[in-house]
Structures are given as C-alpha cells and as structure tokens.
Design a protein around this motif. Sequence first.
Motif, mmCIF file in Angstrom:
data_model
loop_
_atom_site.group_PDB
_atom_site.id
_atom_site.type_symbol
_atom_site.label_atom_id
_atom_site.label_comp_id
_atom_site.label_asym_id
_atom_site.label_seq_id
_atom_site.Cartn_x
_atom_site.Cartn_y
_atom_site.Cartn_z
ATOM 1 N N GLY A 22 0.817 -1.205 0.000
ATOM 2 C CA GLY A 22 0.000 0.000 0.000
ATOM 3 C C GLY A 22 0.848 1.251 0.000
ATOM 4 O O GLY A 22 0.531 2.234 -0.676
ATOM 5 N N GLY A 23 1.956 1.220 0.737
ATOM 6 C CA GLY A 23 2.859 2.359 0.768
ATOM 7 C C GLY A 23 3.544 2.595 -0.558
ATOM 8 O O GLY A 23 3.766 3.743 -0.959
ATOM 9 N N THR A 58 17.775 -2.349 -0.901
ATOM 10 C CA THR A 58 17.566 -1.473 0.247
ATOM 11 C C THR A 58 16.665 -2.133 1.280
ATOM 12 O O THR A 58 16.918 -2.038 2.491
ATOM 13 N N GLY A 59 15.613 -2.812 0.815
ATOM 14 C CA GLY A 59 14.743 -3.534 1.733
ATOM 15 C C GLY A 59 15.503 -4.618 2.482
ATOM 16 O O GLY A 59 15.290 -4.838 3.686
ATOM 17 N N HIS A 60 16.404 -5.301 1.768
ATOM 18 C CA HIS A 60 17.242 -6.331 2.399
ATOM 19 C C HIS A 60 18.117 -5.710 3.478
ATOM 20 O O HIS A 60 18.230 -6.246 4.594
ATOM 21 N N SER A 61 18.722 -4.565 3.171
ATOM 22 C CA SER A 61 19.578 -3.880 4.144
ATOM 23 C C SER A 61 18.769 -3.414 5.349
ATOM 24 O O SER A 61 19.192 -3.565 6.503
ATOM 25 N N LEU A 62 17.592 -2.841 5.080
ATOM 26 C CA LEU A 62 16.743 -2.350 6.162
ATOM 27 C C LEU A 62 16.307 -3.492 7.074
ATOM 28 O O LEU A 62 16.352 -3.372 8.314
ATOM 29 N N TYR A 200 8.777 3.560 -5.314
ATOM 30 C CA TYR A 200 9.140 2.401 -4.496
ATOM 31 C C TYR A 200 9.283 2.734 -3.016
ATOM 32 O O TYR A 200 9.457 1.845 -2.204
ATOM 33 N N GLU A 201 9.268 4.037 -2.689
ATOM 34 C CA GLU A 201 9.362 4.336 -1.257
ATOM 35 C C GLU A 201 8.051 3.898 -0.617
ATOM 36 O O GLU A 201 7.013 3.869 -1.237
ATOM 37 N N GLY A 202 8.130 3.536 0.610
ATOM 38 C CA GLY A 202 6.953 3.052 1.323
ATOM 39 C C GLY A 202 7.272 1.813 2.129
ATOM 40 O O GLY A 202 6.775 1.648 3.249
ATOM 41 N N PHE A 203 8.140 0.960 1.573
ATOM 42 C CA PHE A 203 8.488 -0.256 2.320
ATOM 43 C C PHE A 203 9.242 0.086 3.598
ATOM 44 O O PHE A 203 9.188 -0.661 4.578
ATOM 45 N N GLU A 204 9.951 1.241 3.612
ATOM 46 C CA GLU A 204 10.750 1.580 4.796
ATOM 47 C C GLU A 204 9.868 1.912 5.997
ATOM 48 O O GLU A 204 10.335 1.883 7.139
ATOM 49 N N LYS A 217 10.991 -11.045 13.764
ATOM 50 C CA LYS A 217 12.242 -11.271 13.035
ATOM 51 C C LYS A 217 11.998 -12.079 11.763
ATOM 52 O O LYS A 217 12.530 -11.770 10.692
ATOM 53 N N ARG A 218 11.191 -13.114 11.889
ATOM 54 C CA ARG A 218 10.896 -13.951 10.723
ATOM 55 C C ARG A 218 10.125 -13.164 9.666
ATOM 56 O O ARG A 218 10.442 -13.225 8.473
ATOM 57 N N VAL A 219 9.103 -12.413 10.095
ATOM 58 C CA VAL A 219 8.299 -11.632 9.153
ATOM 59 C C VAL A 219 9.152 -10.569 8.473
ATOM 60 O O VAL A 219 9.051 -10.361 7.254
ATOM 61 N N MET A 220 9.996 -9.890 9.233
ATOM 62 C CA MET A 220 10.813 -8.821 8.654
ATOM 63 C C MET A 220 11.770 -9.371 7.608
ATOM 64 O O MET A 220 12.022 -8.723 6.585
ATOM 65 N N ARG A 221 12.303 -10.550 7.829
ATOM 66 C CA ARG A 221 13.212 -11.150 6.834
ATOM 67 C C ARG A 221 12.469 -11.544 5.566
ATOM 68 O O ARG A 221 13.003 -11.460 4.463
ATOM 69 N N ARG A 222 11.225 -12.005 5.710
ATOM 70 C CA ARG A 222 10.479 -12.533 4.559
ATOM 71 C C ARG A 222 9.767 -11.466 3.738
ATOM 72 O O ARG A 222 9.535 -11.644 2.548
ATOM 73 N N ILE A 223 9.409 -10.347 4.371
ATOM 74 C CA ILE A 223 8.447 -9.448 3.751
ATOM 75 C C ILE A 223 9.004 -8.652 2.572
ATOM 76 O O ILE A 223 8.278 -8.347 1.617
ATOM 77 N N MET A 224 10.285 -8.291 2.608
ATOM 78 C CA MET A 224 10.810 -7.383 1.596
ATOM 79 C C MET A 224 10.729 -7.949 0.171
ATOM 80 O O MET A 224 10.215 -7.280 -0.734
ATOM 81 N N PRO A 225 11.229 -9.165 -0.077
ATOM 82 C CA PRO A 225 11.093 -9.683 -1.445
ATOM 83 C C PRO A 225 9.642 -9.865 -1.872
ATOM 84 O O PRO A 225 9.305 -9.642 -3.038
ATOM 85 N N LEU A 226 8.763 -10.238 -0.938
ATOM 86 C CA LEU A 226 7.351 -10.423 -1.275
ATOM 87 C C LEU A 226 6.697 -9.094 -1.644
ATOM 88 O O LEU A 226 6.031 -8.968 -2.680
ATOM 89 N N ALA A 227 6.878 -8.086 -0.806
ATOM 90 C CA ALA A 227 6.210 -6.801 -1.021
ATOM 91 C C ALA A 227 6.806 -6.042 -2.195
ATOM 92 O O ALA A 227 6.080 -5.551 -3.076
ATOM 93 N N ILE A 228 8.126 -5.930 -2.245
ATOM 94 C CA ILE A 228 8.773 -5.182 -3.320
ATOM 95 C C ILE A 228 8.589 -5.903 -4.649
ATOM 96 O O ILE A 228 8.364 -5.272 -5.685
#
Length: 395
Positions: A22-23, A58-62, A200-204, A217-228
């Motif tokens: 959504g972001g 960037t999502g991976h780094s964040l 693309y900003e919004g995931f941060e 921790k698990r959700v944060m690791r998984r979410i970036m490739p899915l959302a982006i």
Amino acid sequence: MNGRASADAQLGLAAVWAIAVGGMVGGGIFSTLGVVISSAGHWAALSFVLGGLVAYATGHSLAALTVEKDEAGGIYTFLRDLGFTGLARGSAWVLLAGYVLTCAVYAYTFGAYLGQAIGGPSWLPPAMASAVILAMTGINLRGAGQAAGVEIAIVVVKLAILAALAAFGLAQFEAEKLSIAQQPGLIGIVIGAASVFMAYEGFELLAYDYDEMKDRKRVMRRIMPLAIGSAALIYVLVALAVPMLTGTQAVIEDGEVALSRAGQAALGTPGLIAVTIAAALSTASAINATLFSSARLAREVAQDGGLPGALGRENSEGSPSWAVLLLAAGALALAVMGGLDGLVSGASVVFLLVFGTLNALAVKENVGKRWITLPGAVLALGALAVLVLHMLEVI
C-alpha cells in the motif's frame, strides 16, 4: 516508534505485506507512468525493474539492520544508536522533506484523478488535493492512525483494478506501440528508474511497525522480497499494458491521469470510474500512512533534541499534533503549486540519497548479504548522481 493501538498489535504477514505494498503502490504508478515513459520510452518497463532491484537491495539492508538491532526505527535510529548524532539528525530532516514531497505528489494525483472524472473548473483539482490532505490530517489528529484491516481491503481493491487494466492492455500487446517519436538511449533506463524512484518508497515504513509484528524477526526477513516484488510486478505489467490502450504518446501527454484515460479506453465510463476509485483510495490511504509515520519520526527526533520541542508534543488523542500540522501544511502548499515532474524528481532525489546511505550502513555494519547490500549502495548513489545531472540538464 510504536504507533498503533494495542488492539491492532501483532500484525501478521498479510497485514505487513498490505502496509508495504500500500505504501509503494499508494499513488506511485498512478502519478509516475508518464514521467518514466517520457524518460525511457520503450524501455520504461526495464526502468521499473531497475528501480525494483535497488528497492529490493535497500529492503534487504533495512530488514537486516532492523533484525540485528531488534528494535523499531529506521535510518535515523540506526545512525543515532551508532553515535552518528549529526548524521542521524541530517537524515531525519532529509527524510521528512521526502515525506512532505511524497504526500504532495499523492494529493496532486488525488485531485487530478477526481478532477478528470468529475470535470469542472481549473481550480477543482487543487481544491480536491487540499481537501484530501485536510481530511487525512483530521484523521491523524484524532489518533486514528492506520487500520491494518482497512489497508488490506484497499490494497486488494486497487490491485484487482490494476490487474484488470493490465489484462485488457496486454491482450492487445504489440511491441511497436511502446516506442515514442524521440526514443531516448539506454541511459534513459537509468534516468527513468531514478526519476520515479519515489514509486518504491513506502516499504521503509515497516521499520516503524517492527515492534507490532507477529514473529517479527521472521516476518521482517520474509516481507521485503514479497512486497517489493509484488509492487515491481504491478509496475512492469501496467507500464507494458497502458500504452496498448491509449498509445505511448498519449500516456506522456495525459501525465498524472494516464491510467484513468486507459480505463476509459478499456471499458468506457465504468473503466474511468473504477480507475478513479482505485487512485482515490490509493492516494488517500498513502497520505494517511505517510503522515502517520513521518509525524512519529518527527516526534522522536524532537524528543532527542534534533527538532523544535513543540514537534514532540502530543494532543489528548496521543497524536504528535504540531508535527502532523507542519508536515501537512508543507504538503498542501506543494500540492497546490503543482508541477508533478518536479515533485516526483525531488522526492526521488531524497529517497535515493537516504536509501544509498542505508545500504552503505549495512555494508559498514556487515549485516545482510554483502553481494546484495554493496551493489545496492552503488546503484542507489549512482542513480542519484544520474538524476541530479539530468535535473541540471547536463545529460
């Protein structure tokens, strides 16, 4: 920064995905398609792919930095906790400027789509842009913030409409329709990607909600490739499909309302109405979410002494009211002044700078996978340099 009420805590993967998508899709594709096509021509889809790769890095780094520190926050918090106080405060100022520009783009787009659908005098779109900022400001001042269930529903609706639009266009796909009269060279791919990076900003914003994620921790690791990945796929499909419905030159000329013209070309008035609804829901919810998170960033910085103390004060509803009002006022002024290309490019400069720094910080702290974080830093800062040179008309 803990923003949501306890009743909305424990966000699952679906809610987190909806907030991130959504972001990102919260106005980006509705307002920027003409900008990227004018820069990249028939390579526009590749511009969105390149932007998606930088966003993914960037999502991976964040995610890696957030999990390593195991606390909510973002680049400001990371830099502050590492002792880089001046740099942290500078990053907060830059980020807040980016969020103001982004809200202005969303509001401008909201007004343009409703003005296009309703018709009427030239003052109507800026009036609509002002109205949506005032409405979202009121919601934030009441402490309503973001509701995960509502965000999921909005994301599903707008993705369904965009998917239908893409299907209509791709069913008529002809590669030659993607070309424009003066086709840019390959550098146009980079200029296009850099110019619309704000899409693309919004995931941060997820970093601000880290404390409220279920199995965080698990959700944060998984979410970036899915959302982006979801956002990039939608952008690429729409970039390929819309020119099939209206013609590439029309997309450039129609600018911020290109998708509503495409919806009208596909399904007539119902198509126009559907795309307008998607754009209005998207941009309004994105303004709400951006005001919500950016005001809380301003509150945290103010409480640390990096901004005037008034911005750290809360009203009786728990909202950082002065921060909300100041950010909204800046966005309203820029939205009324207009100039979509300038707003989009300005926001993209800000986020490329911040995201390049974020990737560099991940490299320095040796978190995440270096083969992702290092190219992410190089690509983000390289794209920033190209965009600045393009804005200065050097290239």
